[in-house]
Design an enzyme around this catalytic site. Sequence first.
Site, mmCIF file in Angstrom:
data_model
loop_
_atom_site.group_PDB
_atom_site.id
_atom_site.type_symbol
_atom_site.label_atom_id
_atom_site.label_comp_id
_atom_site.label_asym_id
_atom_site.label_seq_id
_atom_site.Cartn_x
_atom_site.Cartn_y
_atom_site.Cartn_z
ATOM 1 N N SER A 13 21.578 38.216 12.617
ATOM 2 C CA SER A 13 20.971 38.673 13.872
ATOM 3 C C SER A 13 20.718 37.564 14.883
ATOM 4 O O SER A 13 20.387 37.856 16.035
ATOM 5 C CB SER A 13 19.660 39.417 13.579
ATOM 6 O OG SER A 13 19.965 40.626 12.918
ATOM 7 N N SER A 116 22.398 21.915 4.974
ATOM 8 C CA SER A 116 21.902 21.162 6.141
ATOM 9 C C SER A 116 22.034 19.669 5.893
ATOM 10 O O SER A 116 21.986 19.205 4.750
ATOM 11 C CB SER A 116 20.430 21.493 6.384
ATOM 12 O OG SER A 116 19.854 20.594 7.320
ATOM 13 N N TYR A 155 11.711 22.623 3.306
ATOM 14 C CA TYR A 155 13.031 22.818 3.922
ATOM 15 C C TYR A 155 14.042 21.831 3.337
ATOM 16 O O TYR A 155 15.142 22.213 2.915
ATOM 17 C CB TYR A 155 12.934 22.655 5.436
ATOM 18 C CG TYR A 155 14.214 22.997 6.153
ATOM 19 C CD1 TYR A 155 14.557 24.313 6.381
ATOM 20 C CD2 TYR A 155 15.086 21.994 6.574
ATOM 21 C CE1 TYR A 155 15.743 24.637 7.026
ATOM 22 C CE2 TYR A 155 16.264 22.313 7.223
ATOM 23 C CZ TYR A 155 16.583 23.637 7.445
ATOM 24 O OH TYR A 155 17.764 23.951 8.081
#
Lengths: 257, 257
Positions: A13, A116, A155
């Site tokens: 999205s 990442s 993260y």
Amino acid sequence: MLDGKTLIVTGASSGIGAATAALVASQGADVISVDIVAPAMPVGRFIQADLSDRASIDRLVASLPDGIDGLANIAGLPPTRPAADVVRVNLVGLKYLTEAIVPKLANDASIVNLASLAGLGWPEATEAIRASAALDFDGVPAFCDAHAIEGARSYFFSKEALIVWTMQHRWTWRSRGIRMNAVSPGPVDTPILKDFIETLGARAEEDMRTMDRPGRPGDIAPVVAFLLSDASAWIRGTNIPVDGGMFSDVLCRMHGL
Amino acid sequence: MLDGKTLIVTGASSGIGAATAALVASQGADVISVDIVAPAMPVGRFIQADLSDRASIDRLVASLPDGIDGLANIAGLPPTRPAADVVRVNLVGLKYLTEAIVPKLANDASIVNLASLAGLGWPEATEAIRASAALDFDGVPAFCDAHAIEGARSYFFSKEALIVWTMQHRWTWRSRGIRMNAVSPGPVDTPILKDFIETLGARAEEDMRTMDRPGRPGDIAPVVAFLLSDASAWIRGTNIPVDGGMFSDVLCRMHGL
């Protein structure tokens, strides 16, 4: 290039997920878009799912057809969110979803994990990563406590563990021709880039000074699409930095080159 | 995907070079094939050149047009050849050719270097690699003596140094949008695979037992083609293993994962 392939894109999205869904659809794929929020512009069929919730993932998988040709695991939470949520969505939910989908994958399917540049320090975190192998949804808060995973560290850890998990599955499903790889963007210009830089602190600010520009979702999506295509069939268990040179810059400085 | 691009492919007369030249031509590129021997089936325009010889490279470059969109440095000697020749062609000649071609590259051009799984040990060779920065054609024998580069070590060293050189040029030409990356195959099924295994010894034999099959030129060429295309524009200074999972296997074993 992706004609006739049925591909699942999570996080479809917004950001890199939305760019990937649009790109692979333009290359002929039949896209199943997955996200916790409905997209403004749906690409293909949309299925709502919450990757922090096992029951939600179970419902998602039950609704999927057999013969899926690729899975792009792009959904993820940024470091601004509570640490346990970040690990639950970016790592535990991603792994749970992937393992549940494997029986529905066609032979020669491709799995692509969005990792990442933040995961490049995985060699220094192998103990916690090994301990995370059997981590389930309920165990995340205790796991984070036990391994001092708090704040933005959640993260970094989730991406480190994701890169390692990708390597560990370098040929788990090779008898069926199924492969898994990762893509590691550096800073990417999405609505949460500012949050990233604030949360990650000095290192991220330094990265942004070093770069000529931040990445864009449109820089990353073509690499995900390539890894979903048959052209990349011999790439297995690999993490590809797509960061304008940041990872190489870190390596060169680390090794005095 | 490569429509209208003018691409130079070295080593185009056999193996991965031939597969790459054929593939990028099929994707619409205008190919200039370079090799020391003429190809059985020429792809595009053929120019003979010897990458161990500066004068031959100078003649090659003088004959090239401006506005080149990509250079695939695939020519290379195997470890069965004399050590100084291997270093001269795989490293010194490759670098000399590339630097001479840069002024003839179009903006946003891509350079792709064929490295190897044999180069993964570069972090242990940084001293010799740094010393090789200013190495010229004539200096190779003395350099090899000084750094104990003999036999098959020449091949490993040439690929280690090539991966590092690629990283070092992560953004040398970024103001013009020109990028450079490397591709690292593992063992590939070409006529010299047996020579590789015999020369490289126990490690290569073990690799072949670990693999489900050796790579094929057709596994590698699509990755080179991708790196030559605009879809990979944000990948800079990166080395992509294309080896069926061998590099990840080595990393996992190295780190006890």
